[in-house]
Design a protein around this motif. Structure first.
Motif, mmCIF file in Angstrom:
data_model
loop_
_atom_site.group_PDB
_atom_site.id
_atom_site.type_symbol
_atom_site.label_atom_id
_atom_site.label_comp_id
_atom_site.label_asym_id
_atom_site.label_seq_id
_atom_site.Cartn_x
_atom_site.Cartn_y
_atom_site.Cartn_z
ATOM 1 N N ALA A 253 0.834 -1.206 0.000
ATOM 2 C CA ALA A 253 0.000 0.000 0.000
ATOM 3 C C ALA A 253 0.870 1.258 0.000
ATOM 4 O O ALA A 253 0.566 2.248 -0.678
ATOM 5 C CB ALA A 253 -0.922 -0.005 1.218
ATOM 6 N N LEU A 254 1.965 1.219 0.750
ATOM 7 C CA LEU A 254 2.865 2.377 0.818
ATOM 8 C C LEU A 254 3.608 2.589 -0.498
ATOM 9 O O LEU A 254 3.864 3.728 -0.897
ATOM 10 C CB LEU A 254 3.855 2.199 1.973
ATOM 11 C CG LEU A 254 3.247 2.303 3.376
ATOM 12 C CD1 LEU A 254 4.218 1.792 4.425
ATOM 13 C CD2 LEU A 254 2.849 3.741 3.686
ATOM 14 N N TYR B 58 2.367 1.854 -3.371
ATOM 15 C CA TYR B 58 1.346 2.494 -4.214
ATOM 16 C C TYR B 58 1.254 3.993 -3.890
ATOM 17 O O TYR B 58 1.134 4.826 -4.796
ATOM 18 C CB TYR B 58 -0.010 1.830 -4.014
ATOM 19 C CG TYR B 58 -1.131 2.555 -4.727
ATOM 20 C CD1 TYR B 58 -1.292 2.435 -6.103
ATOM 21 C CD2 TYR B 58 -2.008 3.377 -4.029
ATOM 22 C CE1 TYR B 58 -2.295 3.110 -6.768
ATOM 23 C CE2 TYR B 58 -3.025 4.063 -4.686
ATOM 24 C CZ TYR B 58 -3.165 3.924 -6.047
ATOM 25 O OH TYR B 58 -4.157 4.602 -6.707
ATOM 26 N N CYS B 59 1.314 4.319 -2.601
ATOM 27 C CA CYS B 59 1.258 5.730 -2.198
ATOM 28 C C CYS B 59 2.430 6.512 -2.778
ATOM 29 O O CYS B 59 2.268 7.666 -3.190
ATOM 30 C CB CYS B 59 1.261 5.847 -0.673
ATOM 31 S SG CYS B 59 -0.289 5.357 0.099
ATOM 32 N N MET B 60 3.617 5.889 -2.805
ATOM 33 C CA MET B 60 4.780 6.561 -3.396
ATOM 34 C C MET B 60 4.606 6.772 -4.889
ATOM 35 O O MET B 60 4.903 7.846 -5.416
ATOM 36 C CB MET B 60 6.042 5.736 -3.132
ATOM 37 C CG MET B 60 6.641 5.943 -1.766
ATOM 38 S SD MET B 60 8.293 5.219 -1.644
ATOM 39 C CE MET B 60 9.161 6.128 -2.914
ATOM 40 N N LEU C 31 1.798 6.977 -6.426
ATOM 41 C CA LEU C 31 0.745 7.989 -6.543
ATOM 42 C C LEU C 31 1.306 9.386 -6.280
ATOM 43 O O LEU C 31 0.993 10.341 -7.002
ATOM 44 C CB LEU C 31 -0.371 7.673 -5.547
ATOM 45 C CG LEU C 31 -1.586 8.602 -5.549
ATOM 46 C CD1 LEU C 31 -2.311 8.539 -6.890
ATOM 47 C CD2 LEU C 31 -2.554 8.214 -4.419
ATOM 48 N N ALA C 32 2.184 9.491 -5.275
ATOM 49 C CA ALA C 32 2.759 10.792 -4.919
ATOM 50 C C ALA C 32 3.618 11.345 -6.045
ATOM 51 O O ALA C 32 3.542 12.534 -6.370
ATOM 52 C CB ALA C 32 3.583 10.660 -3.638
ATOM 53 N N THR D 85 -2.810 4.830 -11.050
ATOM 54 C CA THR D 85 -2.692 6.112 -10.345
ATOM 55 C C THR D 85 -3.571 7.206 -10.956
ATOM 56 O O THR D 85 -3.990 8.131 -10.257
ATOM 57 C CB THR D 85 -1.229 6.598 -10.337
ATOM 58 O OG1 THR D 85 -0.759 6.721 -11.685
ATOM 59 C CG2 THR D 85 -0.347 5.617 -9.580
ATOM 60 N N LEU E 263 2.648 13.364 0.889
ATOM 61 C CA LEU E 263 2.376 11.920 0.863
ATOM 62 C C LEU E 263 3.680 11.128 0.834
ATOM 63 O O LEU E 263 3.792 10.071 1.484
ATOM 64 C CB LEU E 263 1.518 11.578 -0.359
ATOM 65 C CG LEU E 263 1.064 10.120 -0.505
ATOM 66 C CD1 LEU E 263 0.275 9.662 0.718
ATOM 67 C CD2 LEU E 263 0.222 9.955 -1.776
ATOM 68 N N CYS F 113 5.127 11.038 4.409
ATOM 69 C CA CYS F 113 4.385 10.098 5.273
ATOM 70 C C CYS F 113 4.701 8.651 4.901
ATOM 71 O O CYS F 113 4.955 7.812 5.774
ATOM 72 C CB CYS F 113 2.880 10.348 5.154
ATOM 73 S SG CYS F 113 2.350 11.953 5.778
ATOM 74 N N ALA F 114 4.685 8.359 3.600
ATOM 75 C CA ALA F 114 4.923 6.988 3.140
ATOM 76 C C ALA F 114 6.328 6.520 3.493
ATOM 77 O O ALA F 114 6.524 5.390 3.945
ATOM 78 C CB ALA F 114 4.690 6.888 1.629
#
Length: 392
Positions: free
Chosen positions: A36-37, A39-41, A43-44, A196, A226, A229-230
């Motif tokens: 999930a993280l 993916y967050c990266m 996405l960021a 994304t 993001l 945080c990630a």
């Protein structure tokens, strides 16, 4: 009286089985969190790029019009890629411009500049480790080794190209063998954009009440937040997960040796079509101490080669009178990166220069964070922008 007897051994076995199951469940949960993280990266990085594109409202592309000489072309390629956060996007734009009539000789320095500008993403990701000086020093060195490699490659090959035109001539000979026929574009191979784009699109819709400039800035800032945080959470999880078999598997794929590292970086980047994405995913692993900067150094070089697939795909989509030249500039990108690996990494006395420069800069940045900020702003924005304005 019961026939059952107390068995300490049986109780101990049952307890160990239960502990093992709990450990497996925890590990599974952590791996899901890592996915999930990641993916967050991804996405960021996409949010930052989309934010800059929205904020500049197409002005980044029009900046290419100022390239009247090789030096300006290099600076413009650097600034545009730093703004758009994607060398793949910039090289695809350059391919389109060449197809529209831009001379290949002017496009070549732009491609070299794109290689420099793309490394800013790594540096942004390394900033997620700023809370711990030791981690930041490791992460920043892993980010900037890519910078120094590309800067040295440009210092070697741009003057050589101006004097001899070897990239232009070689790429033309190769492109001539492949040119002709109808479009072979397979642009749909990109695996990252489909996962994304919906989220980024939804965020842009939520910010639609703002002007494009404000909308873009907010989106880019959200992306930077993001990433912070990630990276913070991912670093903690990786330290717990990267033990035993998991660590050995990753080292086999990436840290086994130069050939394995270069091949891994090339293949992964070809799949995601973004060297910024693949190299940025390595930064938390170095910051957390799982890999060293020197172990991921070959992976970074492989990503440089792998990212050339996007320009080649863009070139295959072009038909018409200038299709040969569009394919030619795509091959320039590929030849430049392969030549850089062969010369800088292939020659023992050159191989150590980028890592040593990265360690030297990271040592200063680890002690005083403002050096890192000055480096990013100066190398990627202020110096190129100043030279561009002075040349007008």
């Amino acid at each position: 009286m019961s026939d059952m007897t107390y068995s300490p051994e049986a109780t101990q076995v049952a307890s160990s089985v239960t502990d093992s199951e709990q450990f497996s469940l925890k590990a599974a949960g952590r791996w899901i969190a890592i996915a999930a993280l990641v993916y967050c990266m991804l996405l960021a990085v996409g949010m930052i790029g989309a934010g800059f594109k929205t904020a500049t409202a197409g002005e980044a592309k029009s900046l290419f019009a100022f390239a009247s000489n090789p030096f300006l072309g290099l600076l413009i390629g650097t600034v545009c890629t730093a703004l758009i956060q994607s060398s793949s996007t910039v090289t695809s734009i350059i391919v389109g411009l060449v197809a529209g009539g831009l001379p290949v000789s002017l496009a070549i320095p732009m491609v070299m500049g794109a290689n420099i500008g793309t490394t800013i993403t790594n540096t942004i990701v390394s900033a997620g480790h700023m809370r711990c000086s030791i981690e930041f020093k490791r992460a920043f060195s892993a980010a900037t080794v890519h910078d120094f490699f590309n800067l040295i490659a440009v210092l070697i090959f741009l003057p050589l190209e101006i004097c001899t035109g070897f990239l232009e001539k070689t790429s033309l000979a190769i492109a001539s063998m492949f040119a002709g026929g109808s479009s072979m574009s397979i642009k749909g191979i990109n695996f990252i954009k489909p996962i994304t784009k919906p989220v980024i699109g939804a965020l842009k819709d939520m910010l639609s009440t703002f002007s494009p400039e404000v909308q873009g800035v907010i989106l880019a800032l959200l992306g930077v937040g993001l990433i912070f945080c990630a990276i913070t959470v991912m670093g903690k999880l990786l330290k717990k997960l990267m033990v035993g078999r998991a660590k050995n598997m990753l080292h086999t794929a990436i840290g086994r040796g130069p050939i394995a590292g270069i091949t891994s970086g090339m293949l992964v980047t070809m799949l995601v079509q973004s060297s910024s994405t693949t190299t940025s995913l390595m930064i938390p692993l170095v910051g957390s101490g799982i890999f060293t900067m020197r172990q991921i150094y070959p992976f970074t070089l492989g990503s440089n080669i792998g990212t050339c697939i996007t320009a080649l795909l863009a070139a295959t989509a072009i038909v018409g009178g200038n299709s040969l030249f569009a394919l030619q500039i795509a091959f320039v990108h590929l030849l430049f990166n392969i030549a850089g690996v062969l010369v800088i990494f292939g020659l023992p006395f050159m191989r150590e220069i980028p890592p040593r420069c990265a360690e030297w800069l990271a040592d200063y940045a680890g002690r005083k964070k403002r050096y890192a900020a000055c480096y990013v702003l100066g190398v990627f924005f202020l110096l190129p922008a100043t030279f561009i304005m002075l040349a007008q």
